[in-house]
Design an enzyme around this catalytic site. Sequence first.
Site, PDB file in Angstrom:
ATOM      1  N   GLU A 296       0.831  -1.195   0.000  1.00 45.83           N
ATOM      2  CA  GLU A 296       0.000   0.000   0.000  1.00 45.83           C
ATOM      3  C   GLU A 296       0.869   1.250   0.000  1.00 45.83           C
ATOM      4  O   GLU A 296       1.935   1.263   0.612  1.00 45.83           O
ATOM      5  CB  GLU A 296      -0.923  -0.015   1.228  1.00 45.83           C
ATOM      6  CG  GLU A 296      -1.795  -1.262   1.274  1.00 45.83           C
ATOM      7  CD  GLU A 296      -2.341  -1.581   2.655  1.00 45.83           C
ATOM      8  OE1 GLU A 296      -2.446  -0.642   3.478  1.00 45.83           O
ATOM      9  OE2 GLU A 296      -2.656  -2.762   2.909  1.00 45.83           O
TER      10      GLU A 296
ATOM     11  N   GLU B 152      -9.904   5.683   3.421  1.00 49.45           N
ATOM     12  CA  GLU B 152     -10.233   4.837   4.574  1.00 49.45           C
ATOM     13  C   GLU B 152     -10.026   5.635   5.855  1.00 49.45           C
ATOM     14  O   GLU B 152      -9.145   6.504   5.922  1.00 49.45           O
ATOM     15  CB  GLU B 152      -9.332   3.607   4.560  1.00 49.45           C
ATOM     16  CG  GLU B 152      -9.565   2.614   5.675  1.00 49.45           C
ATOM     17  CD  GLU B 152      -8.602   1.441   5.590  1.00 49.45           C
ATOM     18  OE1 GLU B 152      -9.070   0.294   5.567  1.00 49.45           O
ATOM     19  OE2 GLU B 152      -7.375   1.680   5.552  1.00 49.45           O
TER      20      GLU B 152
END
Length: 237
Positions: free
Chosen positions: A39, A149
């Site tokens: 990520e 997120e």
Amino acid sequence: MRSTSKNKSLEPVIETNDEFCLSQIWVTTDTGNDVNSIEAGWQVHPYIFDDNHTRFFIYWTTDGYMNTGCYNLICNGFVHVSSNIALGCAFSEMSTFNANQKDATFNIHEDQSSGNWWVQLQGIPVGYYPSSLFTKLSKTATSVVWGGEITNFKSKERHTSTQIGSGHFPSEGGLKISSYFNRVQLVDENNMARHPENVEKRVTNPDSYDLRIDNNNYDTNGYCFYYGGPGYNDKCQ
């Protein structure tokens, strides 16, 4: 990808120091408990950085976030090669609400000769995750995800007011209002860049945060979507 904010600090608002918000790319093999993930993106994470600045980050795991992996260089794994970009560095320029905008370009790609996974920021190679670090990403990736997120600990016994992106819904306006990704691409097995296909839109709480795919500017900005929201509000308790 871009973040804009209406508050004075020009950073997304985090309600408590143990919560965070982020915007990133996930490259994963998502099968069972043996999830491999790489990520990269930006985040506001007071617990790690002891401030509320928007910072560049990376993350990895090989077992679905159970026992392996970490942010940046907190554990061994990532090989940092850039002398110009530090992991966890704060962005010096931020977009302003309904005014000037600043972009950041993130890239995760596999070197086909070594199998190592490289991370780039603004086109500059920052470093790589060795292929030997992974159980499945050493062979292939099965999905790529783009988006935002947050963590929601409901410390006030309601939904958190931690924002995603600018803190504004795509329905309030696109460019200069809501955060967005543009020119989203992936590289296939033939090392050719192409637009994503068979995209699945996922919004876990549309009363708090939302996402809108922008098909009107496909010719100029490529595959593009707006996203974000304020968290706690009259419709989201």
